[in-house]
Design an enzyme around this catalytic site. Structure first.
Site, mmCIF file in Angstrom:
data_model
loop_
_atom_site.group_PDB
_atom_site.id
_atom_site.type_symbol
_atom_site.label_atom_id
_atom_site.label_comp_id
_atom_site.label_asym_id
_atom_site.label_seq_id
_atom_site.Cartn_x
_atom_site.Cartn_y
_atom_site.Cartn_z
ATOM 1 N N LEU A 29 -13.871 11.519 0.113
ATOM 2 C CA LEU A 29 -14.309 10.768 1.235
ATOM 3 C C LEU A 29 -13.407 11.448 2.404
ATOM 4 O O LEU A 29 -13.664 11.523 3.458
ATOM 5 C CB LEU A 29 -14.242 9.502 1.194
ATOM 6 C CG LEU A 29 -15.002 8.712 -0.027
ATOM 7 C CD1 LEU A 29 -14.770 7.246 -0.049
ATOM 8 C CD2 LEU A 29 -16.487 9.296 0.256
ATOM 9 N N ASP A 77 3.464 12.303 -1.090
ATOM 10 C CA ASP A 77 2.938 11.854 -2.477
ATOM 11 C C ASP A 77 3.176 10.291 -2.157
ATOM 12 O O ASP A 77 4.225 9.800 -2.221
ATOM 13 C CB ASP A 77 3.771 12.176 -3.728
ATOM 14 C CG ASP A 77 3.761 11.448 -4.958
ATOM 15 O OD1 ASP A 77 2.747 10.666 -5.158
ATOM 16 O OD2 ASP A 77 4.193 11.836 -5.932
ATOM 17 N N ASN A 104 -7.065 6.327 3.418
ATOM 18 C CA ASN A 104 -8.273 6.801 2.554
ATOM 19 C C ASN A 104 -7.914 6.795 1.326
ATOM 20 O O ASN A 104 -8.764 6.726 0.205
ATOM 21 C CB ASN A 104 -9.041 7.952 3.104
ATOM 22 C CG ASN A 104 -9.853 8.672 2.271
ATOM 23 O OD1 ASN A 104 -11.139 8.307 2.131
ATOM 24 N ND2 ASN A 104 -9.533 9.729 1.629
ATOM 25 N N LYS A 135 3.960 1.760 8.247
ATOM 26 C CA LYS A 135 5.172 1.255 9.014
ATOM 27 C C LYS A 135 5.687 2.383 9.803
ATOM 28 O O LYS A 135 6.369 2.324 11.029
ATOM 29 C CB LYS A 135 6.038 0.552 8.149
ATOM 30 C CG LYS A 135 5.792 -0.811 7.650
ATOM 31 C CD LYS A 135 6.580 -1.298 6.728
ATOM 32 C CE LYS A 135 8.041 -1.649 7.422
ATOM 33 N NZ LYS A 135 8.130 -2.638 8.206
ATOM 34 N N SER A 157 -10.584 -0.322 1.513
ATOM 35 C CA SER A 157 -10.657 -1.279 0.291
ATOM 36 C C SER A 157 -11.893 -1.159 -0.514
ATOM 37 O O SER A 157 -12.249 0.041 -0.690
ATOM 38 C CB SER A 157 -10.629 -2.919 0.984
ATOM 39 O OG SER A 157 -10.605 -3.791 -0.084
ATOM 40 N N TYR A 189 -6.708 -2.337 -10.526
ATOM 41 C CA TYR A 189 -7.441 -1.771 -9.336
ATOM 42 C C TYR A 189 -7.809 -2.676 -8.321
ATOM 43 O O TYR A 189 -7.650 -2.627 -6.954
ATOM 44 C CB TYR A 189 -8.462 -1.034 -9.912
ATOM 45 C CG TYR A 189 -9.285 -0.351 -8.814
ATOM 46 C CD1 TYR A 189 -8.869 0.714 -7.898
ATOM 47 C CD2 TYR A 189 -10.663 -0.925 -8.387
ATOM 48 C CE1 TYR A 189 -9.762 1.285 -6.777
ATOM 49 C CE2 TYR A 189 -11.552 -0.287 -7.264
ATOM 50 C CZ TYR A 189 -10.758 0.793 -6.665
ATOM 51 O OH TYR A 189 -11.688 1.372 -5.534
ATOM 52 N N LYS A 193 -6.755 -3.397 -4.104
ATOM 53 C CA LYS A 193 -7.876 -3.378 -3.229
ATOM 54 C C LYS A 193 -7.865 -4.650 -2.547
ATOM 55 O O LYS A 193 -8.218 -4.592 -1.265
ATOM 56 C CB LYS A 193 -9.349 -2.778 -3.792
ATOM 57 C CG LYS A 193 -9.642 -1.475 -4.561
ATOM 58 C CD LYS A 193 -9.358 -0.388 -3.323
ATOM 59 C CE LYS A 193 -7.919 0.393 -3.099
ATOM 60 N NZ LYS A 193 -8.062 1.388 -1.977
#
Length: 306
Positions: A29, A77, A104, A135, A157, A189, A193
């Site tokens: 995406l 990373d 993303n 930040k 999300s 997971y 999210k």
């Protein structure tokens, strides 16, 4: 099949002068988002990730399309806070401007594991890594806003957030692998999210001059989602109903959020499907502002040395 009338070719405005930073922009995406934005004259797109070879392919694809958008790879990373600090400190020292940060990148339903800093792997990567990156880039975004620009932060999300543990986020266990037993990878997971969504809401409170939203891309046929028995069942069912999106369509919601007119987007909200505020679809945990505040405070404490 597209679930929206949004058409990037027609609906994205001219982006001349605007710069974008996309985590995980080297594939899936993120890469499709970069292509959509480059097609509308974005001045500079930064794509971060760990795979320089994939990045070169995306950069070449955009260049060969005739776009004049400058695209730069930033190696980073997200499972390593020191990697993020080093990469973002260097980026902020040299980047002249940033209009939109698109968070993303992400991992999904991984086996038990810890990040390099000792946090549960999915939470440490999907939430904490992005929180530090945000930040570090906030000064650039604040500068854009202070000079009349339209600064935005988009966090990906997922409806997978509804798989979160009973209390939403198991704060006491975040320094462990969090073995939740059967369904554990999906609970971990969902927890990460849920954190992405709650953190976007808190960003809108603490930085009201910046538009911060969370989105669900839909059920998308990407490499991230192409393995695992559960995904194959979900994918097969969604495909039979015509609900599975191609990757370029899966990027529509985040690209919409990055480019739609300011008056048409509501900071702090969760969007699913494209352009539709879905805050009322959240469960009780997802609407818990006290949990969101607790997450904010926990995150601030976890990142204070960075």
């Amino acid at each position: 099949m597209s679930t929206t009338k949004f058409d990037p070719a027609k609906d994205i405005p001219d982006l001349t002068g605007k710069s974008f930073f996309i985590t995980g922009g080297t594939n899936g995406l993120g890469a499709h988002s970069a292509v959509h934005l480059a097609n509308h004259n974005a001045s500079h797109i930064y794509i971060s990730g760990r795979n320089a070879q994939n990045a070169e392919k995306i950069i070449a694809q955009i260049r060969d399309s005739g776009s004049r958008t400058e695209v730069t790879f930033v190696e980073c990373d997200l499972s390593s806070l020191s990697s993020i600090k080093q990469a973002m400190d260097a980026f902020v020292a040299t980047a002249p401007r940033l209009d939109v940060l698109m968070c993303n990148a992400g991992i999904m339903a991984k086996p038990l594991g810890l990040t390099k800093d000792g946090y549960e792997l999915q939470f440490g990567t999907n939430h904490l890594g992005h929180a530090l990156l945000i930040k570090k880039l906030l000064p650039l975004l604040e500068k854009t806003s202070a000079t009349g620009g339209d600064a935005r932060i988009i966090l990906l999300s997922s409806q997978g957030m509804f798989l979160h543990p009973k209390d939403g986020i198991d704060f006491d266990g975040l320094r462990t692998v969090q073995d939740f037993g059967i369904g554990g990878p999906w609970r971990r997971y969902g927890q990460s999210k849920l954190a992405n969504m709650l953190y976007a809401r808190q960003l809108s409170v603490h930085y009201p001059e910046i538009v911060s939203v969370s989105i669900h891309p839909g059920v998308v046929a990407t490499d991230l989602l192409s393995s695992g028995k559960l995904w194959k069942r979900v994918s097969g069912y969604s495909t039979s109903l015509g609900l599975t999106l191609a990757p370029e369509e899966g990027a529509f919601n985040q690209v919409w959020a990055a480019t739609v007119e300011r008056e048409k987007i509501q900071s702090g909200s969760y969007y699913e499907p494209v352009g539709v505020v879905s805050d009322k679809k959240l469960d009780k945990t997802g609407q818990d502002d006290e949990l969101a505040k607790k997450l904010w405070d926990w995150t601030e404490d976890a990142l204070k040395e960075y």
